[in-house]
Design an enzyme around this catalytic site. Sequence first.
Site, PDB file in Angstrom:
ATOM      1  N   CYS A  85       7.625  18.033  47.311  1.00 56.00           N
ATOM      2  CA  CYS A  85       8.067  18.871  46.199  1.00 56.00           C
ATOM      3  C   CYS A  85       8.976  18.087  45.237  1.00 56.00           C
ATOM      4  O   CYS A  85       8.482  17.234  44.519  1.00 56.00           O
ATOM      5  CB  CYS A  85       8.705  20.152  46.740  1.00 56.00           C
ATOM      6  SG  CYS A  85       8.567  21.494  45.562  1.00 56.00           S
ATOM      7  N   HIS A 174       5.861  22.316  51.248  1.00 53.08           N
ATOM      8  CA  HIS A 174       6.898  21.973  52.230  1.00 53.08           C
ATOM      9  C   HIS A 174       6.367  22.063  53.659  1.00 53.08           C
ATOM     10  O   HIS A 174       6.580  23.074  54.328  1.00 53.08           O
ATOM     11  CB  HIS A 174       8.080  22.946  52.102  1.00 53.08           C
ATOM     12  CG  HIS A 174       8.829  22.797  50.825  1.00 53.08           C
ATOM     13  ND1 HIS A 174       9.914  21.945  50.692  1.00 53.08           N
ATOM     14  CD2 HIS A 174       8.645  23.372  49.624  1.00 53.08           C
ATOM     15  CE1 HIS A 174      10.360  22.018  49.449  1.00 53.08           C
ATOM     16  NE2 HIS A 174       9.616  22.877  48.780  1.00 53.08           N
ATOM     17  N   GLU A 176       7.578  20.749  56.173  1.00 52.02           N
ATOM     18  CA  GLU A 176       8.735  20.775  57.095  1.00 52.02           C
ATOM     19  C   GLU A 176       9.247  22.191  57.352  1.00 52.02           C
ATOM     20  O   GLU A 176      10.063  22.395  58.245  1.00 52.02           O
ATOM     21  CB  GLU A 176       9.854  19.881  56.541  1.00 52.02           C
ATOM     22  CG  GLU A 176      10.611  20.429  55.338  1.00 52.02           C
ATOM     23  CD  GLU A 176       9.865  20.323  54.008  1.00 52.02           C
ATOM     24  OE1 GLU A 176       8.688  19.879  54.001  1.00 52.02           O
ATOM     25  OE2 GLU A 176      10.451  20.699  52.984  1.00 52.02           O
TER      26      GLU A 176
HETATM   27  N1  GLN Z   1      11.373  22.971  41.105  1.00 54.40           N
HETATM   28  C1  GLN Z   1      12.096  21.917  41.757  1.00 54.40           C
HETATM   29  C2  GLN Z   1      12.322  20.733  40.805  1.00 54.40           C
HETATM   30  O1  GLN Z   1      11.818  20.725  39.745  1.00 54.40           O
HETATM   31  C3  GLN Z   1      11.361  21.444  42.985  1.00 54.40           C
HETATM   32  C4  GLN Z   1      11.274  22.580  43.984  1.00 54.40           C
HETATM   33  C5  GLN Z   1      11.261  22.153  45.418  1.00 54.40           C
HETATM   34  O2  GLN Z   1      11.529  20.992  45.757  1.00 54.40           O
HETATM   35  N2  GLN Z   1      11.011  23.110  46.274  1.00 54.40           N
HETATM   36  O3  GLN Z   1      13.017  19.813  41.145  1.00 54.40           O
END
Ligand code: GLN
Length: 193
Positions: A85, A174, A176
């Site tokens: 992410c 995610h 994890e």
């Molecule tokens: N929206 C977050 C960002 O732009 C990332 C979201 C996440 O890591 N769950 O950094």
Amino acid sequence: LVSNPNTAPKVGVLALQGDYAAHARSFTAAGAQVSEVRTHEQLQQVDGLVIPGGESTTMLKLIDYEGLWDSLLSFGQTKSIFGTCAGVILLAGEVTSPAQKSFGLMDLSVERNGYGRQLDSRIVKLDVEGHPAEAVFIRAPIIRRAGPQVKVLATYLDTPVLVEQGRHLAATFHPELTSDLTVAHRFLAKLKA
Ligand code: GLN
């Protein structure tokens, strides 16, 4: 937590911000020796690094504040990084919505929060090369472009969500946050290769 033998691969989890504790738990369960990384010296001790989910702009600020930018970049030029992410946003070559700097270690263009309301937070079933895997999406980036050296391992809503390029692995979801260790094992296999 089980403690793994000291022959197990050493996985560091960048522990500046975000859900690094969950990664530490899942990589320990997958059989790695796990340590939290907050300094250049700690980074030198590990075979591979996880950049967790969280908030990429905040993580960038902390990386600069701690003086870790150059260390992380040179680590990624020779060793494996697994980004989830926000971690994918940091690994990418191009970031939009809004633009911000990134390591450029993977040939990806990502749009932050690209799925909008559709994927604010959702658990879905993915097919990872024939294996079912559970995925949690939280304000995920969309991979808008993946370069020719990028291999797509799983898609969701017709967009790549799990990709690898050489030694690096990236998931916009995610892994994890579930007990499913499919993706953690995939990263460990890269470290052993
Ligand atoms: N929206 C977050 C960002 O732009 C990332 C979201 C996440 O890591 N769950 O950094």
